[in-house]
Design a protein around this motif. Structure first.
Motif, PDB file in Angstrom:
ATOM      1  N   ALA A  36       0.829  -1.223   0.000  1.00  0.00           N
ATOM      2  CA  ALA A  36       0.000   0.000   0.000  1.00  0.00           C
ATOM      3  C   ALA A  36       0.855   1.260   0.000  1.00  0.00           C
ATOM      4  CB  ALA A  36      -0.951   0.003   1.200  1.00  0.00           C
ATOM      5  N   GLN A  37       1.761   1.340  -0.965  1.00  0.00           N
ATOM      6  CA  GLN A  37       2.588   2.536  -1.081  1.00  0.00           C
ATOM      7  C   GLN A  37       1.941   3.536  -2.036  1.00  0.00           C
ATOM      8  OE1 GLN A  37       5.796   2.562   0.945  1.00  0.00           O
ATOM      9  NE2 GLN A  37       4.141   1.292   1.700  1.00  0.00           N
ATOM     10  N   HIS A  41      -2.320   3.607  -2.162  1.00  0.00           N
ATOM     11  CA  HIS A  41      -2.429   3.267  -0.748  1.00  0.00           C
ATOM     12  C   HIS A  41      -3.868   3.303  -0.259  1.00  0.00           C
ATOM     13  CE1 HIS A  41      -2.431   7.613  -1.083  1.00  0.00           C
ATOM     14  NE2 HIS A  41      -2.978   7.687   0.116  1.00  0.00           N
ATOM     15  N   THR A  94       6.791   7.735   0.671  1.00  0.00           N
ATOM     16  CA  THR A  94       5.564   7.224   1.284  1.00  0.00           C
ATOM     17  C   THR A  94       5.722   7.084   2.791  1.00  0.00           C
ATOM     18  OG1 THR A  94       4.950   6.006  -0.718  1.00  0.00           O
ATOM     19  CG2 THR A  94       3.947   5.293   1.337  1.00  0.00           C
ATOM     20  N   TRP A 114      -2.620   4.242   8.606  1.00  0.00           N
ATOM     21  CA  TRP A 114      -1.536   5.090   8.099  1.00  0.00           C
ATOM     22  C   TRP A 114      -0.198   4.654   8.686  1.00  0.00           C
ATOM     23  CZ3 TRP A 114      -1.363   8.030   4.020  1.00  0.00           C
ATOM     24  CH2 TRP A 114      -2.541   8.586   3.517  1.00  0.00           C
ATOM     25  N   CYS A 117       0.990   1.771   6.654  1.00  0.00           N
ATOM     26  CA  CYS A 117       1.504   2.262   5.375  1.00  0.00           C
ATOM     27  C   CYS A 117       2.928   2.800   5.539  1.00  0.00           C
ATOM     28  CB  CYS A 117       0.567   3.341   4.840  1.00  0.00           C
ATOM     29  SG  CYS A 117       0.988   3.958   3.197  1.00  0.00           S
ATOM     30  N   ASP A 306      -5.336  10.090  -2.502  1.00  0.00           N
ATOM     31  CA  ASP A 306      -6.217   8.953  -2.763  1.00  0.00           C
ATOM     32  C   ASP A 306      -7.309   9.335  -3.750  1.00  0.00           C
ATOM     33  OD1 ASP A 306      -7.352   6.455  -2.595  1.00  0.00           O
ATOM     34  OD2 ASP A 306      -8.496   6.902  -0.788  1.00  0.00           O
TER      35      ASP A 306
END
Length: 343
Positions: A36-37, A41, A94, A114, A117, A306
């Protein structure tokens, strides 16, 4: 071809063929997607509405598969500089951005998403630098930590109320200097005894030294005099000893490849860490200043990355909505007259 045969051929060859270079790049890209970079993400952030045990399993196990893939294919990745730089250029920013966004989250599960991530980003950066034993330590520690925090999410309200009673004091220049000196007492002998000479190896000790400096500075700023300082030093000594032992243990278990990233890659990561420390300082101690308020709003919205990536994805690959289902006529049967009425 099996993974064992691939790794055996890679370890015996002095130069990778073009097909192997492409395969390494594709594996690095797969790890970035799986972890999820940015900018892909959003899926991780959006699935935190699931029940807490499912979130614990997802964040503690499934998301780690990208890092596991890089550790497994380490002999191939260390010989593919393009794959290493792909990891650095995507996972590095990221990790910094997600770490700062996490500080602005209100929902505990979104904050932990988060955090996942960010931690996955740092894990991939460690793989890109050739610190695979550190990446394996990171993977195991992150799995245990994330499973515990998600399952313990029900106590967040109580913990949040307790934190509101604690005043945040900004460390002064003297306190920062004292914290740096005490951290150096742990860091410099360790580097000397471990005989670390390569830039990436030095990086693996400098980063926890920065974390220890921040911890000790906040202990000093909290007041309490010698007792608080002694407590912070004991905590720092325990932290440093555990880190050293675990890093040594995973290095013996994994026996990572000798090849590591050069000075340019380490310098790039050093710049990212400097930006992270600067952003942390701004959000932590100067959140309500004009610059801090602007940064906080930007991070709270996560830069709308996003939303932008979702719109771009839908333009390239439009989602086809299902056809509208027309309900059938409902027929009711009257038991008295035997007549049927359609509704």
């Amino acid at each position: 071809m099996s993974i064992d045969r691939i790794l055996a051929q890679v370890s015996t060859s002095s130069e990778l063929p073009a097909a192997a270079q492409i395969a390494a790049i594709l594996m690095a890209a797969a790890a970035l997607f799986k972890c999820a970079q940015m900018p892909f993400h959003g899926w991780l952030i959006q699935v935190v509405e699931s029940p807490t045990p499912v979130s614990a399993l997802l964040h503690a196990g499934v998301v780690n598969l990208g890092g596991f893939l890089m550790i497994l294919m380490a002999p191939l990745i260390v010989q593919a500089s393009a794959a290493q730089w792909l990891l650095l250029l995507v996972a590095g920013p990221t990790a910094v951005f997600a770490s700062l966004v996490m500080m602005t989250r209100i929902s505990i599960k979104v904050r932990l998403a988060w955090s996942t991530c960010a931690q996955m980003g740092w894990m991939l950066v460690e793989c890109a630098l050739g610190l695979y034993e550190l990446a394996l330590l990171h993977l195991v520690a992150h799995s245990a930590y994330k499973a515990h925090t998600f399952l313990n999410a029900g106590n967040t309200v109580e913990l949040s109320m307790k934190k509101r009673l604690v005043e945040i004091n900004q460390p002064g220049p003297g306190q920062w200097l004292t914290a740096v000196c005490f951290s150096a007492l742990f860091m410099l002998p360790t580097i000397f005894l471990a005989n670390e000479a390569r830039p990436a190896d030095l990086f693996s000790w400098v980063v926890p030294g920065i974390a220890l400096t921040i911890l000790l500075s906040e202990f000093l700023a909290a007041g309490g005099g010698v007792f608080t300082l002694g407590r912070g030093l004991i905590l720092g000594a325990v932290f440093w000893a555990l880190y050293w032992l675990q890093k040594t243990f995973f290095s013996l278990v994994l026996t990572p490849p000798d090849s590591q990233a050069g000075l340019v890659a380490v310098g790039f990561v050093a710049i990212l860490i400097a930006l992270l420390v600067r952003g942390y300082y701004q959000i932590r101690y100067h959140r309500f200043s004009p610059a801090g308020a602007r940064l906080y709003r930007f991070l709270f919205a996560a830069g709308y990355l996003d939303e932008w990536s979702t719109r771009l994805t839908l333009k390239i690959w439009p989602a086809k909505l299902p056809d509208v289902v027309r309900p059938r006529a409902v027929v009711s049967v009257s038991s008295t007259s035997g007549s049927r009425e359609s509704v």
